[in-house]
Write an enzyme that holds these catalytic residues in place. Structure first.
Site, PDB file in Angstrom:
ATOM      1  N   GLY A  40       0.832  -1.196   0.000  1.00 11.99           N
ATOM      2  CA  GLY A  40       0.000   0.000   0.000  1.00 11.99           C
ATOM      3  C   GLY A  40       0.863   1.240   0.000  1.00 11.99           C
ATOM      4  O   GLY A  40       1.748   1.372   0.845  1.00 11.99           O
ATOM      5  N   TYR A 254       1.614 -12.670  -7.293  1.00 12.89           N
ATOM      6  CA  TYR A 254       2.034 -11.296  -7.549  1.00 12.89           C
ATOM      7  C   TYR A 254       2.115 -10.397  -6.314  1.00 12.89           C
ATOM      8  O   TYR A 254       3.077  -9.654  -6.151  1.00 12.89           O
ATOM      9  CB  TYR A 254       1.070 -10.675  -8.573  1.00 12.89           C
ATOM     10  CG  TYR A 254       1.184  -9.182  -8.728  1.00 12.89           C
ATOM     11  CD1 TYR A 254       2.361  -8.606  -9.213  1.00 12.89           C
ATOM     12  CD2 TYR A 254       0.123  -8.350  -8.390  1.00 12.89           C
ATOM     13  CE1 TYR A 254       2.461  -7.222  -9.358  1.00 12.89           C
ATOM     14  CE2 TYR A 254       0.223  -6.969  -8.540  1.00 12.89           C
ATOM     15  CZ  TYR A 254       1.389  -6.415  -9.012  1.00 12.89           C
ATOM     16  OH  TYR A 254       1.493  -5.074  -9.148  1.00 12.89           O
TER      17      TYR A 254
END
Ligand code: SF4
Length: 476
Positions: A40, A254
């Site tokens: 994030g 991923y």
């Protein structure tokens, strides 16, 4: 213009918690958040406790942008939690940054959450009807305020109550004046791992956060489990009965950092094996195997190893350009994007290229990369993708796209190949991806690939329904 960021899947959040009497918790949390930055990049925050009172600093931006040396000095204490955020519910505003800090009847509580709740709307309606006041528009605040409502004599019991009410994906850390608590949803969709550090203990989204603070992983927090860290050490209790285990397969493909381990599996090695499987499933004659950096590198190495086709880098990705710096001014954005990914023309010219990437969402990035390859002189471009075709949206905390925008949901394989403009296209199968990880298929969430949602999603729920900002007036 190569808009590299628009079509990437966005990870949803990273959480970190620590109790260590010998060190400043804020500084170690800061180091841990650096390692979780990939989860994030919109906002970051740290809450600490000195044993009596909690202090929080959070703001928009990268960890390195949010915290100065002075900020860390202003956060004294030996317990702390931290959060890096990409917004999947709630708009990208500072009032949605975490940790979320609430006043309870017995003092302050701070909460950081990774995941998405599927019953956020009904819970928020119910709590507002009971005069609970919210500051922000994200589902994580529901967890924090519900916890604050119940946290009287026994905080662990309060966590159990919360776990029995909320549904969805959640890996959470909680800070109380004398305790750090971690808890994970009964399906274990998002990762959470606990361990030791210096004279204390810690919990984090991924094992890659242990290295920078010299911590040692003890084990993953089990589905439905609570980990309690305080002056007596670290202990685990079951918070709620475990459900069908359903860890997100995309963490392996991923999202998570390749130097992390999940299910006791090195993600780097799992991604190399995905490349090997991809080569077996979709062989091709070519001169070089090239990754889309950085996430395609391990799979491209695996593809190369399985086929004997040499691995070679075909483009450079700037480590220093970040989406935060790519401003909404078109001219500056174009400059920023060109700096992000540039071809190594000498490596590409006259070659038949196997281009290995992790996923195709809308197919708006891959076709630009294919074009860049041909513009650089490639004679053939064979695209190989380690994620199976994404045909459904994610309701458990990954910002994907609407079903109508997903390339594999609206087009056939040939249509996608034509759209990309590549010579051939091959996706790894679900079985191939699962085999590469080396765990039974039943242990994964595969919903975006096969529609089998492990946690029931309310009918007709659109992806936007999770963004409470569209229907909630905030106090911020
Ligand atoms: S739907 Fe896809 S991205 Fe979402 S948790 Fe499941 S596997 Fe992961």
């Amino acid at each position: 213009m190569l808009n590299f960021d628009s079509d990437r899947l966005k990870e949803e959040c990273g959480v970190f918690g620590i109790y260590t009497p010998e060190f400043e918790a804020a500084r170690l949390t800061f180091f841990g958040l650096f390692a979780l930055q990939h989860r994030g990049q919109e906002s970051a925050g740290i809450s600490v406790s000195d044993g009596t009172s909690l202090r929080t600093r959070k703001s928009m931006g990268l960890v390195s942008q949010v915290f100065t040396e002075d900020d860390l000095r202003a956060l004294p204490g030996h317990l702390g939690i931290g959060h890096t955020r990409y917004s999947t519910t709630g708009s990208s505003k500072v009032y949605n940054a975490q940790p979320i800090y609430c006043q309870s009847q017995v003092g302050h509580v701070a909460v950081a959450h990774n995941g998405n709740l599927v019953n956020a709307i009904e819970l928020r309606d119910e709590m507002e009807a009971n005069r609970v006041v919210f500051d922000g528009t994200n589902d994580s605040e529901i967890i924090a305020r519900m916890l604050a409502q119940h946290i009287d004599a026994d905080p662990i019991e309060a966590v159990r109550i919360v776990m029995s009410r909320i549904r969805g994906a959640y890996s959470c850390v909680v800070l109380l004046p004398n305790m750090v608590i971690g808890f994970r949803d009964p399906n274990g969709v998002r990762p959470l791992v606990a361990g030791t550090v210096a004279s204390g203990h810690m919990v984090a989204s991924e094992s890659c956060a242990f290295g920078p603070v010299d911590g040692t992983v003890v084990r993953e927090v089990a589905p439905g489990e609570i980990v309690i860290i305080d002056k007596d050490g670290m202990r685990f209790e079951q918070g709620i009965a475990p459900d069908r285990q359903a860890m997100c397969l995309f963490e392996f493909i991923y999202f998570a950092r390749p130097d992390s381990k999940m299910y006791d599996t090195s993600l780097y090695s799992a991604r190399e094996r995905m490349g090997e499987e991809l080569a077996r499933e979709h062989p091709v004659e070519a001169d070089v195997v090239m990754p889309v950096p950085d996430s395609g590198i391990p799979a491209a190495l695996g593809f190369s190893r399985a086929t004997g086709i040499p691995f070679q880098e075909g483009m450079m990705k700037s480590r220093y350009i970040h989406r935060t710096f790519i401003q909404p001014d078109q001219r500056i954005r174009e400059m920023g994007v060109r700096m992000k990914l540039t071809p190594l023309v000498d490596h590409i010219q006259g070659k038949r290229v196997v281009l290995v990437d992790d996923s195709i969402v809308r197919a708006t990035t891959t076709n630009q990369i294919v074009k860049m390859m041909f513009d650089s002189g490639a004679t053939e471009v064979h695209v190989r993708i380690t994620a199976p075709p994404i045909v459904n949206p994610c309701y458990y905390g990954i910002d994907m796209a609407h079903k109508s925008e997903l390339a594999a949901a609206k087009w056939t394989l040939d249509e996608i190949r034509d759209h990309l403009g590549c010579t051939s296209l091959g996706y790894l199968s679900i079985d191939g991806a699962v085999k590469a990880v080396g765990q039974p298929r039943e242990k994964f969430c595969l919903a975006c690939f096969n529609g089998d949602y492990p946690i029931a999603v309310p009918k007709n729920l659109s992806k936007d329904a999770f963004d409470l900002s569209s229907r909630i007036k905030t106090n911020a």
